[in-house]
Design a protein around this motif. Structure first.
Motif, short mmCIF file in Angstrom:
data_model
loop_
_atom_site.label_atom_id
_atom_site.label_comp_id
_atom_site.label_asym_id
_atom_site.label_seq_id
_atom_site.Cartn_x
_atom_site.Cartn_y
_atom_site.Cartn_z
N LEU A 71 -9.98 0.31 -1.39
CA LEU A 71 -9.06 -0.82 -1.26
C LEU A 71 -7.15 -1.14 -1.21
O LEU A 71 -6.68 -2.19 -0.78
CB LEU A 71 -9.14 -1.93 -2.26
N ARG A 72 -6.80 0.57 -0.62
CA ARG A 72 -5.79 0.96 0.13
C ARG A 72 -5.34 0.21 0.34
O ARG A 72 -6.31 0.28 1.81
CB ARG A 72 -5.35 2.60 -0.31
N LEU A 73 -3.99 -0.26 0.94
CA LEU A 73 -3.83 -1.86 1.64
C LEU A 73 -4.30 -2.13 2.51
O LEU A 73 -4.25 -3.31 3.73
CB LEU A 73 -3.56 -0.13 2.96
N ALA A 74 -5.43 -2.58 1.97
CA ALA A 74 -6.09 -3.98 1.80
C ALA A 74 -5.27 -5.13 1.86
O ALA A 74 -4.42 -4.65 1.12
CB ALA A 74 -7.64 -4.20 1.31
N LEU A 75 -5.74 -6.04 2.96
CA LEU A 75 -4.84 -7.61 2.45
C LEU A 75 -5.36 -8.28 1.11
O LEU A 75 -5.98 -8.71 2.11
CB LEU A 75 -4.53 -7.60 4.28
N TYR A 76 -4.76 -9.57 0.84
CA TYR A 76 -5.15 -10.18 0.48
C TYR A 76 -3.99 -11.30 -0.04
O TYR A 76 -2.61 -10.72 -0.52
CB TYR A 76 -5.78 -9.39 -1.03
#
Length: 231
Positions: A71-76
């Motif tokens: 989930l690296r650099l995934a936006l939440y």
């Protein structure tokens, strides 16, 4: 694999940016860069899936299996829901409370992101776009913010000690109670139209002339001019 088989596979190929959750099957689950914002994803096995840079803002992943997912650099954001006991903050994803110490975010598009409570100490953010971000109380100590754009960002109580702020664009940012006096350099930075910086102006204007009289080619002002305009 024959040439015909290879050609057939290519004809069915879908770029990872266009992959939908329900189509992630097989041994390689690649959805890097996809936009899944606002989706109710349901009970899907995402174990080991490549979810780098996926936009998960407002999504419901509470029924998913996420063990080993990248989930690296995934936006939440605060509206994203994850399975119970899943610790999103230490996965390298970007959002509220994220632990991003020393992370490489150079040139990242983080416009409007809610990063409150995040730890960005020593993060590499040069050239990143943080326009309109919520950065209240965020620890940016030692971060590289050269040429970063923070126009209109909310930086109340943010800590910039040891930061490299060369040519950073703070125009219109809220810097109330922010600490900039310990910044490593403010050479070419533009503070025009910022709020909450009045009490620190005199101290910032005492910095070396090499920093204060540096021309910012983007905003067409020197750092000194931008600081004097808000006194």
């Amino acid at each position: 694999m024959t040439f015909l088989d290879s050609k057939l596979q290519l004809s069915n190929w879908i770029p990872s940016e266009q992959v939908r959750p329900e189509s992630l099957t097989g041994p390689v689950k690649d959805a890097r860069g996809a936009d899944w914002s606002g989706l109710v994803i349901g009970s899907i096995d995402l174990c080991g899936a490549l979810l780098c840079r996926v936009d998960l803002r407002g999504s419901d992943l509470s029924a998913c299996s996420l063990e080993g997912a990248d989930l690296r650099l995934a936006l939440y954001d605060s509206n994203t829901t994850f399975p119970e006991e899943f610790e999103i903050r230490s996965t390298g994803a970007v959002g509220p409370g994220a632990r991003l110490n020393g992370s490489f975010l150079n040139g990242a598009d983080l416009r409007g992101m809610d990063l409150r409570g995040a730890n960005l100490m020593g993060a590499y953010l040069s050239g990143s776009d943080l326009s309109g971000c919520l950065l209240d109380q965020v620890r940016l100590v030692g971060a590289d913010l050269r040429h970063a754009v923070l126009r209109g960002a909310q930086c109340c109580g943010a800590r910039f000690g040891g930061c490299q702020l060369d040519f950073a664009d703070f125009r219109g940012a809220n810097l109330s109670d922010a600490s900039l006096d310990g910044a490593e350099s403010i050479k070419g930075a533009d503070f025009s139209l910022t709020s909450g910086l009045q009490e620190q102006c005199e101290l910032l204007l005492s910095r070396p002339y090499e920093e204060l009289d540096c021309w910012n080619p983007l905003t067409r002002k020197t750092t000194r001019d931008s600081l004097e305009s808000i006194e």
